[in-house]
Write a protein that holds these residues in place. Structure first.
Motif, PDB file in Angstrom:
ATOM      1  N   PRO A 190      -0.134   5.465   3.331  1.00 12.71           N
ATOM      2  CA  PRO A 190      -0.720   5.488   4.870  1.00 12.71           C
ATOM      3  C   PRO A 190       0.037   5.242   5.845  1.00 12.71           C
ATOM      4  O   PRO A 190       1.111   4.645   5.538  1.00 12.71           O
ATOM      5  N   GLN A 191      -0.172   5.726   7.045  1.00  7.87           N
ATOM      6  CA  GLN A 191       0.750   5.793   7.925  1.00  7.87           C
ATOM      7  C   GLN A 191       0.005   5.469   9.364  1.00  7.87           C
ATOM      8  O   GLN A 191      -0.884   6.069   9.405  1.00  7.87           O
ATOM      9  N   TRP A 192       0.943   4.846  10.072  1.00 11.70           N
ATOM     10  CA  TRP A 192       0.258   4.465  11.693  1.00 11.70           C
ATOM     11  C   TRP A 192       0.043   5.961  12.321  1.00 11.70           C
ATOM     12  O   TRP A 192       0.802   6.222  12.829  1.00 11.70           O
ATOM     13  N   ASP A 193      -1.296   6.225  12.422  1.00 10.34           N
ATOM     14  CA  ASP A 193      -1.683   7.269  13.148  1.00 10.34           C
ATOM     15  C   ASP A 193      -2.228   6.719  14.546  1.00 10.34           C
ATOM     16  O   ASP A 193      -3.293   6.978  14.685  1.00 10.34           O
ATOM     17  N   LYS A 194      -1.220   6.409  15.484  1.00 10.88           N
ATOM     18  CA  LYS A 194      -1.755   6.024  16.618  1.00 10.88           C
ATOM     19  C   LYS A 194      -1.627   7.012  17.872  1.00 10.88           C
ATOM     20  O   LYS A 194      -1.445   8.124  17.537  1.00 10.88           O
ATOM     21  N   THR A 195      -2.191   6.625  18.847  1.00 12.84           N
ATOM     22  CA  THR A 195      -2.533   7.388  20.110  1.00 12.84           C
ATOM     23  C   THR A 195      -1.593   7.085  21.032  1.00 12.84           C
ATOM     24  O   THR A 195      -1.376   5.839  21.067  1.00 12.84           O
ATOM     25  N   ALA A 196      -1.304   7.800  22.225  1.00 14.06           N
ATOM     26  CA  ALA A 196      -0.636   7.503  23.162  1.00 14.06           C
ATOM     27  C   ALA A 196      -1.573   6.613  24.205  1.00 14.06           C
ATOM     28  O   ALA A 196      -2.562   6.687  24.296  1.00 14.06           O
ATOM     29  N   HIS A 197      -0.681   5.564  24.706  1.00 15.81           N
ATOM     30  CA  HIS A 197      -1.532   4.760  25.309  1.00 15.81           C
ATOM     31  C   HIS A 197      -0.964   4.616  26.888  1.00 15.81           C
ATOM     32  O   HIS A 197      -0.080   5.009  27.335  1.00 15.81           O
ATOM     33  N   ALA A 198      -1.945   4.010  27.939  1.00 13.34           N
ATOM     34  CA  ALA A 198      -1.780   3.813  29.173  1.00 13.34           C
ATOM     35  C   ALA A 198      -2.109   2.340  29.707  1.00 13.34           C
ATOM     36  O   ALA A 198      -2.932   1.536  28.952  1.00 13.34           O
ATOM     37  N   PHE A 199      -1.557   1.979  30.731  1.00 14.11           N
ATOM     38  CA  PHE A 199      -1.615   0.765  31.334  1.00 14.11           C
ATOM     39  C   PHE A 199      -2.066   0.821  32.662  1.00 14.11           C
ATOM     40  O   PHE A 199      -1.557   1.411  33.367  1.00 14.11           O
TER      41      PHE A 199
ATOM     42  N   PHE B 226      -1.606  -9.568   5.918  1.00 16.27           N
ATOM     43  CA  PHE B 226      -2.213  -8.332   6.289  1.00 16.27           C
ATOM     44  C   PHE B 226      -1.684  -7.392   5.118  1.00 16.27           C
ATOM     45  O   PHE B 226      -0.601  -7.446   4.434  1.00 16.27           O
ATOM     46  N   ASP B 227      -2.703  -6.450   4.763  1.00 11.95           N
ATOM     47  CA  ASP B 227      -2.406  -5.517   3.521  1.00 11.95           C
ATOM     48  C   ASP B 227      -1.940  -4.223   4.310  1.00 11.95           C
ATOM     49  O   ASP B 227      -2.463  -3.617   4.890  1.00 11.95           O
ATOM     50  N   ALA B 228      -0.714  -4.117   4.005  1.00  6.38           N
ATOM     51  CA  ALA B 228       0.195  -2.940   4.499  1.00  6.38           C
ATOM     52  C   ALA B 228      -0.436  -1.755   4.113  1.00  6.38           C
ATOM     53  O   ALA B 228      -0.085  -0.710   4.744  1.00  6.38           O
ATOM     54  N   GLY B 229      -1.381  -1.709   3.182  1.00 13.22           N
ATOM     55  CA  GLY B 229      -1.869  -0.279   2.571  1.00 13.22           C
ATOM     56  C   GLY B 229      -3.142   0.133   3.097  1.00 13.22           C
ATOM     57  O   GLY B 229      -3.855   0.842   2.904  1.00 13.22           O
ATOM     58  N   SER B 230      -3.557  -0.858   4.525  1.00 12.01           N
ATOM     59  CA  SER B 230      -4.626  -0.428   4.824  1.00 12.01           C
ATOM     60  C   SER B 230      -4.680   0.116   6.188  1.00 12.01           C
ATOM     61  O   SER B 230      -3.601  -0.141   7.139  1.00 12.01           O
ATOM     62  N   LEU B 231      -5.755   1.021   6.534  1.00 12.81           N
ATOM     63  CA  LEU B 231      -5.539   1.904   7.810  1.00 12.81           C
ATOM     64  C   LEU B 231      -6.277   0.904   8.807  1.00 12.81           C
ATOM     65  O   LEU B 231      -6.230   1.256  10.009  1.00 12.81           O
ATOM     66  N   VAL B 232      -7.129  -0.044   8.500  1.00  9.63           N
ATOM     67  CA  VAL B 232      -7.940  -0.667   9.543  1.00  9.63           C
ATOM     68  C   VAL B 232      -7.831  -2.184   8.970  1.00  9.63           C
ATOM     69  O   VAL B 232      -8.744  -3.066   8.531  1.00  9.63           O
ATOM     70  N   GLU B 233      -6.833  -2.727   9.420  1.00  5.38           N
ATOM     71  CA  GLU B 233      -6.180  -4.180   8.659  1.00  5.38           C
ATOM     72  C   GLU B 233      -7.156  -5.157   9.481  1.00  5.38           C
ATOM     73  O   GLU B 233      -7.381  -6.326   8.919  1.00  5.38           O
ATOM     74  N   ASP B 234      -7.499  -4.797  10.613  1.00  8.14           N
ATOM     75  CA  ASP B 234      -8.350  -5.877  11.212  1.00  8.14           C
ATOM     76  C   ASP B 234      -9.689  -5.805  10.831  1.00  8.14           C
ATOM     77  O   ASP B 234     -10.301  -6.973  10.482  1.00  8.14           O
ATOM     78  N   TYR B 235     -10.270  -4.847  10.665  1.00 11.21           N
ATOM     79  CA  TYR B 235     -11.771  -4.820   9.752  1.00 11.21           C
ATOM     80  C   TYR B 235     -11.670  -5.654   8.556  1.00 11.21           C
ATOM     81  O   TYR B 235     -12.366  -6.600   8.409  1.00 11.21           O
ATOM     82  N   GLU B 236     -10.673  -5.294   7.868  1.00 10.02           N
ATOM     83  CA  GLU B 236     -10.363  -5.780   6.299  1.00 10.02           C
ATOM     84  C   GLU B 236      -9.991  -7.376   6.425  1.00 10.02           C
ATOM     85  O   GLU B 236     -10.662  -7.935   5.833  1.00 10.02           O
ATOM     86  N   LEU B 237      -9.441  -7.811   7.417  1.00 11.82           N
ATOM     87  CA  LEU B 237      -9.013  -9.124   7.508  1.00 11.82           C
ATOM     88  C   LEU B 237     -10.153  -9.946   7.549  1.00 11.82           C
ATOM     89  O   LEU B 237     -10.256 -11.157   7.008  1.00 11.82           O
ATOM     90  N   GLY B 238     -10.861  -9.807   8.827  1.00 10.38           N
ATOM     91  CA  GLY B 238     -12.236 -10.658   9.040  1.00 10.38           C
ATOM     92  C   GLY B 238     -13.211 -10.692   7.558  1.00 10.38           C
ATOM     93  O   GLY B 238     -13.610 -11.768   7.527  1.00 10.38           O
ATOM     94  N   LEU B 239     -13.264  -9.609   6.957  1.00 11.18           N
ATOM     95  CA  LEU B 239     -14.095  -9.607   5.697  1.00 11.18           C
ATOM     96  C   LEU B 239     -13.631 -10.582   4.742  1.00 11.18           C
ATOM     97  O   LEU B 239     -14.177 -11.426   3.918  1.00 11.18           O
ATOM     98  N   ARG B 240     -12.159 -10.190   4.538  1.00  6.99           N
ATOM     99  CA  ARG B 240     -11.200 -11.130   3.532  1.00  6.99           C
ATOM    100  C   ARG B 240     -11.282 -12.508   3.790  1.00  6.99           C
ATOM    101  O   ARG B 240     -11.450 -13.502   2.944  1.00  6.99           O
ATOM    102  N   LEU B 241     -11.120 -13.117   5.081  1.00 10.32           N
ATOM    103  CA  LEU B 241     -11.482 -14.369   5.574  1.00 10.32           C
ATOM    104  C   LEU B 241     -12.552 -14.755   5.066  1.00 10.32           C
ATOM    105  O   LEU B 241     -12.665 -16.126   4.726  1.00 10.32           O
ATOM    106  N   ALA B 242     -13.387 -14.077   5.546  1.00 12.67           N
ATOM    107  CA  ALA B 242     -14.812 -14.624   5.272  1.00 12.67           C
ATOM    108  C   ALA B 242     -15.339 -14.692   3.650  1.00 12.67           C
ATOM    109  O   ALA B 242     -15.711 -15.734   3.303  1.00 12.67           O
ATOM    110  N   ALA B 243     -14.684 -13.840   3.031  1.00 10.86           N
ATOM    111  CA  ALA B 243     -14.676 -14.060   1.163  1.00 10.86           C
ATOM    112  C   ALA B 243     -14.010 -15.328   0.979  1.00 10.86           C
ATOM    113  O   ALA B 243     -14.478 -15.528  -0.067  1.00 10.86           O
ATOM    114  N   ALA B 244     -12.956 -15.749   1.750  1.00  5.63           N
ATOM    115  CA  ALA B 244     -12.122 -16.945   1.191  1.00  5.63           C
ATOM    116  C   ALA B 244     -12.726 -18.104   1.970  1.00  5.63           C
ATOM    117  O   ALA B 244     -12.147 -18.950   1.731  1.00  5.63           O
TER     118      ALA B 244
END
Length: 457
Positions: free
Chosen positions: A439-448, A248-266
Motif C-alpha cells: 500500500p502507498q500514500w495516495d494523497k491529494t493536493a491540499h489547500a489552506f 498504527f498498522d503501516a499496511g492499512s490505507l485507512v489507519e484512522d478507521y481501523e485504529l478506532g475499532l482496534r481500540l474498542a476491541a481492546a
C-alpha cells in the motif's frame, strides 16, 4: 429479429434491472431510516447533543498533549497550518511533532522554518524515502515521541491542511480522563469555486458527524476515527502497540478507521463529542478544504472504499459476537461496494426506461405495466428518497445555512457519480493489494485558507 422483438427484450431486461435496483434501494433506505429513528429517540430523551464547553469539568492541572502531523509533499500548506495552530490553540501545554520524509526537502524546509521560531514544533524526518503510508509516518512520530521522553498524557492527530479550533485541547482536557479517546466533528470548508464536488463533502460530513456518529456512540459500537481532531490517551495507544513499537498498522490505507475499532476491541472505547464553544455558538470542530475536482475526489473516495469496505473486511472481521450494534455499524461501513452496484443498476434502469419509452413511442405501442409489487416498491423508495433529501438539507442548513443547503439535492447526484467512478478505482486497488502490492500514500493536493475569518473560528 424485428423491432418488436428487440423492444420486448429491452422491456424485460429493464424490468429485471429495475427490480434489482429497487430492492437494493429499499434495503438501504430502511437501514438509513432506522438510523434516523434512533437519532430522533435519543434526541427526544436526552435533548440537544451539543453541551457547552464551560459545562464540562476541566482538570485542576491541564494535560500535556502531543499533536502528531504526518506530512508528505505538503510544502504548500504545512507552514501556514503550523503557524495558525500555534496562534489559535488556547491551551498552556502542548507540542507538535511533524513527520517528514528525507526525499521531501520542500516540506522539511517549511517545517524547519517554523520549528526555528517556536520550540513547541519538532521536525521528525524518517529513515525511509516517501511516500510509504500515513500510518507508517505516524509510527515514526510515535517512536520519536518515545525517544524524547516527554511526559505526554495524550496524542492528538491532525493533517497538514487542518484548521484547528482554539478550544479543541480544552475540550480534550475535560474528557480524556473518562474516555480513552475523543473524536470531535469534522466540518469541511465551503469552496465557492466547486459547489458540487467539494460541496458534496459538506453535506455528507454534516449528516455523518451530526447524526451517524452520534448514533454509533449511543449504541456503544466501535467508533472509527476521522484521522483528524481525535485525542487518544497515551496509555491506551501503548496498549495496542506491537513488538515493533508501532500502534498504527503501516499496511492499512485507512489507519484512522481501523485504529478506532482496534481500540474498542481492546476495551478502550472512543467517545464522539459534539460540544459548543459557548451558548448559541458553533460546535467545536476541525475545518479543512476537501477536494474540489472530480479526479481528486475519486482518488480520495476510492481509498476510503478500498480500506473500509474491501480490505477492512479482511483485516478487521467482525466485533464481539453479541455486540449487535457494532455488527450493524460494520455492515453499514462495508455496504459501499454493494450500494454502488445497486446505484449503477438504478441508472441503467433509468436509461432502459428512456429507451423503452422512445421505442414504444416510435412503434405506437403501449408502455409495459411494471406490475403492482414493483410499483409499490418504487413508490416506497420515492418516499424514502424524499425523506433522505430532507434530512440532508436539514443537517446542511443547521451547520452551513440555507445558501449551502439549497445545493444538497443536486449534490446527492454528484456524490453518486463520484462513488461510481471511485468504485472502479477501488476494485483495481484492492486487486493489487491481494496480488501483494504494498500500500502507498495516495494523497491529494491540499489547500489552506488565506484568511481564517470565514472559518467559524
Amino acid at each position: 429479429m424485428g423491432a418488436v422483438e428487440v423492444l420486448a427484450w429491452i422491456d424485460a431486461a429493464t424490468r429485471e434491472v429495475t427490480l434489482f435496483a429497487a430492492a437494493g434501494f429499499l434495503i438501504g433506505g430502511v437501514d438509513d431510516l432506522l438510523i434516523d429513528l434512533v437519532w430522533l429517540v435519543r434526541r427526544l430523551v436526552h435533548g440537544s447533543d451539543a453541551p457547552v464547553l464551560d459545562e464540562l469539568t476541566s482538570p485542576a492541572v491541564p494535560h500535556r498533549f502531543a499533536i502528531l502531523v504526518p506530512a508528505w509533499d505538503e510544502s504548500a500548506v504545512i507552514g501556514a497550518m503550523l503557524r495558525a495552530t500555534l496562534a489559535r490553540l488556547d491551551h498552556p501545554d502542548f507540542c507538535i511533532l511533524v513527520g517528514c520524509y528525507p526525499n521531501d526537502s520542500a516540506t522539511i524546509g517549511e517545517v524547519a522554518a517554523v520549528a526555528a521560531q517556536d520550540s513547541r514544533v519538532t521536525l521528525v524526518v524518517g529513515d525511509r524515502p516517501g511516500p510509504t503510508t500515513k500510518a507508517d509516518c505516524l509510527n515514526t512520530l510515535w517512536r520519536a515521541l518515545g525517544r524524547s521522553g516527554a511526559p505526554v498524557d495524550a496524542i492528538v492527530l491532525h493533517d497538514a491542511e487542518d484548521v484547528v479550533h482554539p478550544a479543541e485541547l480544552r475540550l480534550f482536557d475535560a474528557l480524556i480522563d473518562t474516555h480513552a479517546a475523543v473524536q470531535i466533528p469534522v466540518l469541511p470548508l465551503p469552496r465557492p469555486e466547486s459547489p458540487l464536488v467539494a460541496g458534496h463533502y459538506i453535506d455528507e460530513f454534516a449528516e455523518a458527524h451530526g447524526k451517524s456518529l452520534v448514533v454509533r456512540t449511543a449504541l456503544k459500537a466501535g467508533l472509527p476515527f476521522a484521522g483528524v481532531g481525535c485525542a487518544i490517551r497515551r496509555d491506551a495507544l501503548a496498549a495496542i502497540t506491537t513488538d515493533h513499537g508501532a500502534p498504527f498498522d503501516a499496511g492499512s490505507l485507512v489507519e484512522d478507521y481501523e485504529l478506532g475499532l482496534r481500540l474498542a476491541a481492546a476495551g478502550h472505547a472512543a467517545h464522539f463529542a459534539r460540544v459548543r464553544e459557548h451558548a448559541g455558538g458553533a460546535v467545536i470542530s476541525v475545518r479543512e478544504y476537501f477536494p474540489s475536482t472530480i479526479g481528486a475526489a475519486v482518488r480520495q473516495k476510492a481509498r476510503w472504499m478500498t480500506g473500509i469496505a474491501l480490505a477492512g473486511w479482511d483485516r478487521l472481521g467482525w466485533g464481539r459476537m453479541r455486540d449487535l450494534g457494532d455488527h450493524w455499524m460494520r455492515v453499514r461501513d462495508r455496504r459501499a461496494t454493494l450500494a454502488v452496484i445497486v446505484l449503477a443498476a438504478g441508472y441503467a434502469a433509468l436509461l432502459g426506461w428512456a429507451v423503452s419509452a422512445t421505442g414504444h413511442a416510435l412503434t405506437h405501442s403501449p408502455l409495459p405495466n411494471p406490475g403492482a409489487p414493483l410499483a409499490t416498491i418504487l413508490t416506497i423508495n420515492l418516499a424514502l428518497l424524499l425523506w433522505r433529501a430532507a434530512w440532508r438539507i436539514g443537517f446542511t442548513a443547521h451547520n452551513y445555512g440555507w445558501r449551502e443547503a439549497r445545493w444538497a439535492p443536486l449534490r446527492m447526484i454528484a456524490g453518486n457519480l463520484i462513488a461510481l467512478l471511485a468504485a472502479r478505482r477501488a476494485a483495481i486497488r484492492y486487486a493489487a493489494l491481494l496480488a501483494g502490492r504494498a500500500p502507498q500514500w495516495d494523497k491529494t493536493a491540499h489547500a489552506f485558507p488565506a484568511s481564517l475569518g470565514g472559518t467559524g473560528r
